[in-house]
Design a protein around this motif. Structure first.
Motif, PDB file in Angstrom:
ATOM      1  N   THR A  35      20.905  24.008 -29.443  1.00 55.70           N
ATOM      2  CA  THR A  35      20.702  23.510 -30.813  1.00 55.70           C
ATOM      3  C   THR A  35      19.486  24.151 -31.442  1.00 55.70           C
ATOM      4  O   THR A  35      19.512  24.572 -32.611  1.00 55.70           O
ATOM      5  CB  THR A  35      20.540  21.983 -30.809  1.00 55.70           C
ATOM      6  OG1 THR A  35      21.690  21.395 -30.207  1.00 55.70           O
ATOM      7  CG2 THR A  35      20.400  21.453 -32.227  1.00 55.70           C
ATOM      8  N   VAL A  36      18.399  24.233 -30.686  1.00 60.08           N
ATOM      9  CA  VAL A  36      17.178  24.858 -31.198  1.00 60.08           C
ATOM     10  C   VAL A  36      17.432  26.318 -31.562  1.00 60.08           C
ATOM     11  O   VAL A  36      16.891  26.835 -32.541  1.00 60.08           O
ATOM     12  CB  VAL A  36      16.047  24.750 -30.146  1.00 60.08           C
ATOM     13  CG1 VAL A  36      14.812  25.498 -30.611  1.00 60.08           C
ATOM     14  CG2 VAL A  36      15.711  23.288 -29.880  1.00 60.08           C
ATOM     15  N   MET A  37      18.271  26.983 -30.787  1.00 62.69           N
ATOM     16  CA  MET A  37      18.616  28.372 -31.064  1.00 62.69           C
ATOM     17  C   MET A  37      19.605  28.480 -32.216  1.00 62.69           C
ATOM     18  O   MET A  37      19.570  29.432 -33.014  1.00 62.69           O
ATOM     19  CB  MET A  37      19.226  28.989 -29.799  1.00 62.69           C
ATOM     20  CG  MET A  37      19.516  30.461 -29.879  1.00 62.69           C
ATOM     21  SD  MET A  37      20.219  31.036 -28.306  1.00 62.69           S
ATOM     22  CE  MET A  37      20.307  32.804 -28.647  1.00 62.69           C
ATOM     23  N   LEU A  38      20.505  27.501 -32.321  1.00 57.66           N
ATOM     24  CA  LEU A  38      21.587  27.551 -33.297  1.00 57.66           C
ATOM     25  C   LEU A  38      21.115  27.314 -34.727  1.00 57.66           C
ATOM     26  O   LEU A  38      21.697  27.877 -35.673  1.00 57.66           O
ATOM     27  CB  LEU A  38      22.644  26.504 -32.918  1.00 57.66           C
ATOM     28  CG  LEU A  38      23.905  26.393 -33.780  1.00 57.66           C
ATOM     29  CD1 LEU A  38      24.634  27.723 -33.844  1.00 57.66           C
ATOM     30  CD2 LEU A  38      24.824  25.298 -33.229  1.00 57.66           C
ATOM     31  N   ILE A  39      20.076  26.517 -34.911  1.00 60.57           N
ATOM     32  CA  ILE A  39      19.633  26.174 -36.267  1.00 60.57           C
ATOM     33  C   ILE A  39      19.284  27.422 -37.082  1.00 60.57           C
ATOM     34  O   ILE A  39      19.860  27.646 -38.157  1.00 60.57           O
ATOM     35  CB  ILE A  39      18.458  25.183 -36.226  1.00 60.57           C
ATOM     36  CG1 ILE A  39      18.943  23.820 -35.732  1.00 60.57           C
ATOM     37  CG2 ILE A  39      17.825  25.033 -37.610  1.00 60.57           C
ATOM     38  CD1 ILE A  39      17.831  22.839 -35.449  1.00 60.57           C
ATOM     39  N   PRO A  40      18.351  28.280 -36.614  1.00 57.39           N
ATOM     40  CA  PRO A  40      18.054  29.471 -37.430  1.00 57.39           C
ATOM     41  C   PRO A  40      19.228  30.424 -37.533  1.00 57.39           C
ATOM     42  O   PRO A  40      19.415  31.073 -38.575  1.00 57.39           O
ATOM     43  CB  PRO A  40      16.872  30.119 -36.691  1.00 57.39           C
ATOM     44  CG  PRO A  40      16.925  29.590 -35.302  1.00 57.39           C
ATOM     45  CD  PRO A  40      17.495  28.215 -35.414  1.00 57.39           C
ATOM     46  N   GLN A  41      20.029  30.530 -36.471  1.00 53.99           N
ATOM     47  CA  GLN A  41      21.177  31.429 -36.534  1.00 53.99           C
ATOM     48  C   GLN A  41      22.201  30.956 -37.556  1.00 53.99           C
ATOM     49  O   GLN A  41      22.762  31.765 -38.304  1.00 53.99           O
ATOM     50  CB  GLN A  41      21.824  31.547 -35.151  1.00 53.99           C
ATOM     51  CG  GLN A  41      21.039  32.364 -34.162  1.00 53.99           C
ATOM     52  CD  GLN A  41      21.814  32.636 -32.897  1.00 53.99           C
ATOM     53  OE1 GLN A  41      22.832  32.018 -32.628  1.00 53.99           O
ATOM     54  NE2 GLN A  41      21.324  33.573 -32.091  1.00 53.99           N
ATOM     55  N   SER A  42      22.460  29.665 -37.596  1.00 59.76           N
ATOM     56  CA  SER A  42      23.430  29.129 -38.553  1.00 59.76           C
ATOM     57  C   SER A  42      23.002  29.404 -39.980  1.00 59.76           C
ATOM     58  O   SER A  42      23.814  29.815 -40.827  1.00 59.76           O
ATOM     59  CB  SER A  42      23.603  27.621 -38.338  1.00 59.76           C
ATOM     60  OG  SER A  42      24.119  27.347 -37.066  1.00 59.76           O
ATOM     61  N   LEU A  43      21.732  29.193 -40.260  1.00 58.56           N
ATOM     62  CA  LEU A  43      21.215  29.451 -41.612  1.00 58.56           C
ATOM     63  C   LEU A  43      21.302  30.934 -41.951  1.00 58.56           C
ATOM     64  O   LEU A  43      21.726  31.315 -43.048  1.00 58.56           O
ATOM     65  CB  LEU A  43      19.761  28.974 -41.703  1.00 58.56           C
ATOM     66  CG  LEU A  43      19.520  27.467 -41.512  1.00 58.56           C
ATOM     67  CD1 LEU A  43      18.032  27.194 -41.349  1.00 58.56           C
ATOM     68  CD2 LEU A  43      20.072  26.683 -42.693  1.00 58.56           C
ATOM     69  N   ALA A  44      20.892  31.768 -40.991  1.00 55.03           N
ATOM     70  CA  ALA A  44      20.859  33.209 -41.244  1.00 55.03           C
ATOM     71  C   ALA A  44      22.259  33.782 -41.410  1.00 55.03           C
ATOM     72  O   ALA A  44      22.515  34.581 -42.321  1.00 55.03           O
ATOM     73  CB  ALA A  44      20.124  33.913 -40.095  1.00 55.03           C
ATOM     74  N   TYR A  45      23.177  33.396 -40.549  1.00 49.89           N
ATOM     75  CA  TYR A  45      24.515  33.977 -40.600  1.00 49.89           C
ATOM     76  C   TYR A  45      25.290  33.502 -41.828  1.00 49.89           C
ATOM     77  O   TYR A  45      26.146  34.238 -42.344  1.00 49.89           O
ATOM     78  CB  TYR A  45      25.279  33.661 -39.319  1.00 49.89           C
ATOM     79  CG  TYR A  45      24.689  34.338 -38.093  1.00 49.89           C
ATOM     80  CD1 TYR A  45      24.005  35.544 -38.201  1.00 49.89           C
ATOM     81  CD2 TYR A  45      24.810  33.780 -36.829  1.00 49.89           C
ATOM     82  CE1 TYR A  45      23.460  36.163 -37.101  1.00 49.89           C
ATOM     83  CE2 TYR A  45      24.269  34.396 -35.709  1.00 49.89           C
ATOM     84  CZ  TYR A  45      23.589  35.589 -35.856  1.00 49.89           C
ATOM     85  OH  TYR A  45      23.053  36.210 -34.750  1.00 49.89           O
ATOM     86  N   ALA A  46      25.017  32.290 -42.303  1.00 55.62           N
ATOM     87  CA  ALA A  46      25.655  31.844 -43.543  1.00 55.62           C
ATOM     88  C   ALA A  46      25.207  32.714 -44.711  1.00 55.62           C
ATOM     89  O   ALA A  46      26.022  33.124 -45.549  1.00 55.62           O
ATOM     90  CB  ALA A  46      25.317  30.385 -43.803  1.00 55.62           C
ATOM     91  N   LEU A  47      23.908  33.015 -44.770  1.00 48.81           N
ATOM     92  CA  LEU A  47      23.402  33.898 -45.829  1.00 48.81           C
ATOM     93  C   LEU A  47      23.993  35.296 -45.688  1.00 48.81           C
ATOM     94  O   LEU A  47      24.294  35.954 -46.690  1.00 48.81           O
ATOM     95  CB  LEU A  47      21.876  33.949 -45.770  1.00 48.81           C
ATOM     96  CG  LEU A  47      21.161  32.629 -46.096  1.00 48.81           C
ATOM     97  CD1 LEU A  47      19.665  32.752 -45.842  1.00 48.81           C
ATOM     98  CD2 LEU A  47      21.423  32.212 -47.538  1.00 48.81           C
TER      99      LEU A  47
END
Length: 576
Positions: A35-47
């Protein structure tokens, strides 16, 4: 146990029915770390996909749960990934403006189409599609995509506006915008890049040197992007760099769980999205199965490709249902999930629950998150996907595969995602047909004192006067049938004493209609010249089809179970 209770238990996933208490600690720990890893990735990949950041968060809840119920991997981490995000942006850019409501709606429908396709493939048991794209083509596609993604993120690191489009347009736009670089944004982006690169290469080693276990050190090093996000967000908020230095930040991320709903695409939209959806499905499936299999082998587990189709299909359908976009298995997150001790998909369910908490109560913390730092995390993540090792190995072993890899990568970079991968597939199929059209054929003789037969050009063997024994190391079909005929004619011109032509079919798995016609004509032509055509070691399924043909009837008594039988003078006849 009542019948109803038994039915309910039987409907549960196998891993849940046999869950062990000893696995719980590892699953909970892995779920938290991912989850800690997924949060920034989710935001970045959506952009990266051209969507609002919250869409990446939405795509990180229900899809994980759906895969946990239907997928076969115990450790695959499903969610937004870089390549699928790029393919989404590439598919939707010609149809709508990024960031608009229409664009987001198309992303949802793209996810729905992809999910339905995967479910249909799974229902039809088409798991073999995992092997449809060769490794060099996938490697070239991912390498080209990584270059395109990294170049597209440079404008965010520089804090400038540059047009989206072809690679050339991006380069020209960056060159023109370079004098307008935002110094504060560049400092944040470049600083994050340096930190993430150093952390990726050296942090685990440094942590081990101070006494941290190798497993923990590796996991902590992979969580460096979250540290970069937290520190940069704090710096921007403290100094109000969004106001004083015009640093671009994420801004308001809507708080609250996504609303469930689904709008079915019309015929026009179907016509526009079916091909991108198919390519996203195939690439995502192949990539996911590759990751899942590599991790499963480490624990002597097995992956069921048909179940993977169902799991990924359901994940994409529910992603669409919750306002997300296409998802698949992520390599980095899956590796971290595995290393953190995940035993079952419960780790993913824990991660989904924690993501739901973040979306419901904590999105305000992302307001001051700079786009430059998200861009840096994307660049560092995708640069590692550039696969020079496969190119080097392919170049030394098989130039055709190496050329397919390079052509796919260059096609993606210069002409776009869809064209690039279609070029790679076309080249792979072209190489396959080209190789099959030039089958290896060897004149064979008997190794003295044995019943073994080898190539006369490579071994000291015995031959029978007047007998030409030719082994064909390929199935006979339209692309190579005439090559067999030409080779036999060349050998007959070189030896006028030949009266028997024996075709050794030990490697022939199929004879198609074109090849049958060529063999029939050749048998008749040889017969008119006083030469008999014979076959040996014909496989059962091939012989079953051949017997009912005019050629099969003419060859009665001239089909031998072994080459040895044909070499005995006079030849031993075999009946079928």
């Amino acid at each position: 146990m009542t019948a109803r209770t038994f039915s309910l238990a039987a409907s549960l996933p196998l891993w849940l029915r046999h869950y062990q208490k000893a696995w719980l600690a590892g699953d909970l720990t892995a779920g938290l770390i991912v989850t800690v890893m997924l949060i920034p990735q989710s935001l970045a990949y959506a952009l990266l996909a051209g969507l609002p950041p919250e869409v990446g968060l939405y795509a990180s809840i229900l899809p994980i749960v759906a895969y946990a119920l239907l997928g076969s991997s115990m450790t695959l981490a499903v969610g937004p990934v870089a390549v699928a995000s790029l393919m989404t942006a590439s598919a939707l850019a010609p149809l709508a403006t990024a960031g608009t409501v229409e664009y987001a709606a198309l992303a949802v429908q793209l996810s729905l189409l992809s999910g339905v396709m995967l479910l249909v493939f799974g229902a039809l048991r088409l798991g073999f599609l995992a092997y449809f794209l060769s490794h060099p083509v996938i490697s070239g596609f991912i390498t080209g995509s990584a270059v395109v993604i990294a170049m597209g993120q440079l404008k965010h690191v520089l804090g400038v506006r540059a047009p989206s489009g072809s690679t050339w347009d991006t380069l020209v736009g960056l060159a023109h915008a370079l004098p307008k670089t935002n110094v504060a944004t560049l400092a944040l982006g470049l600083g994050s890049l340096v930190f993430l690169i150093v952390a990726r290469r050296y942090l685990a080693r440094w942590l081990i040197a101070v006494g941290v276990t190798a497993k923990t050190a590796d996991i902590l090093a992979k969580l460096a992007p979250m540290a970069a996000v937290m520190v940069s967000t704090a710096v921007v908020a403290w100094l109000r760099l969004d106001m004083s230095a015009q640093v671009s930040v994420v801004g308001v991320v809507p708080q609250g769980l996504p609303h469930l709903g689904l709008a079915l695409p019309g015929f026009t939209t179907l016509g526009q999205l079916w091909l991108p959806a198919l390519l996203i499905s195939l690439v995502g499936f192949v990539e996911s199965v590759s990751v899942a299999q590599s991790l499963a082998l480490k624990r002597q587990q097995r992956i069921a490709p048909d179940k993977e189709l169902l799991g990924l299909g359901a994940a994409n359908v529910v992603s669409a249902l919750s306002g997300g976009y296409p998802v698949t298995g992520g390599f980095a997150r899956s590796v971290v999930n595995f290393a953190a001790g995940a035993h079952t998909p419960l780790a993913g369910v824990v991660s989904a629950a924690l993501m739901a908490v973040v979306i419901a109560f904590m999105t305000g913390a992302f307001y001051y998150l700079p786009h430059a730092v998200l861009a840096a995390t994307i660049i560092v993540a995708v640069v590692s996907l550039v696969d020079f090792e496969t190119l080097r190995e392919a170049w030394h072993y098989d130039r055709a595969d190496a050329l397919s890899l390079m052509a796919t990568a260059l096609g993606v970079i210069t002409m776009g995602v869809e064209v690039g991968i279609l070029m790679g597939v076309a080249l792979s199929l072209g190489v396959l047909v080209w190789r099959s059209s030039r089958p290896h054929m060897a004149v064979v003789g008997r190794v003295p004192g044995t019943e073994h037969f080898r190539n006369v050009a490579r071994h000291a063997v015995e031959t029978v006067p007047g007998l030409l024994a030719l082994r064909v190391d390929e199935s006979l079909f339209f692309a190579n049938a005439t090559a067999l005929e030409d080779r036999i004619e060349d050998l007959l011109r070189a030896d006028a004493t030949v009266r028997r032509v024996l075709v050794v079919c030990s490697a022939v798995n199929q004879i198609d209609t074109t090849a049958l016609g060529v063999l029939t004509a050749m048998e008749q032509s040889l017969s008119r010249r006083g030469i008999t055509l014979e076959l040996a070691e014909v496989k059962g399924p091939v012989m079953d089809r051949l017997q009912s043909t005019p050629l099969g009837q003419r060859l009665q008594g001239r089909v031998f179970q072994s080459v040895h039988a044909a070499f005995r003078p006079p030849p031993q006849q075999d009946s079928y």
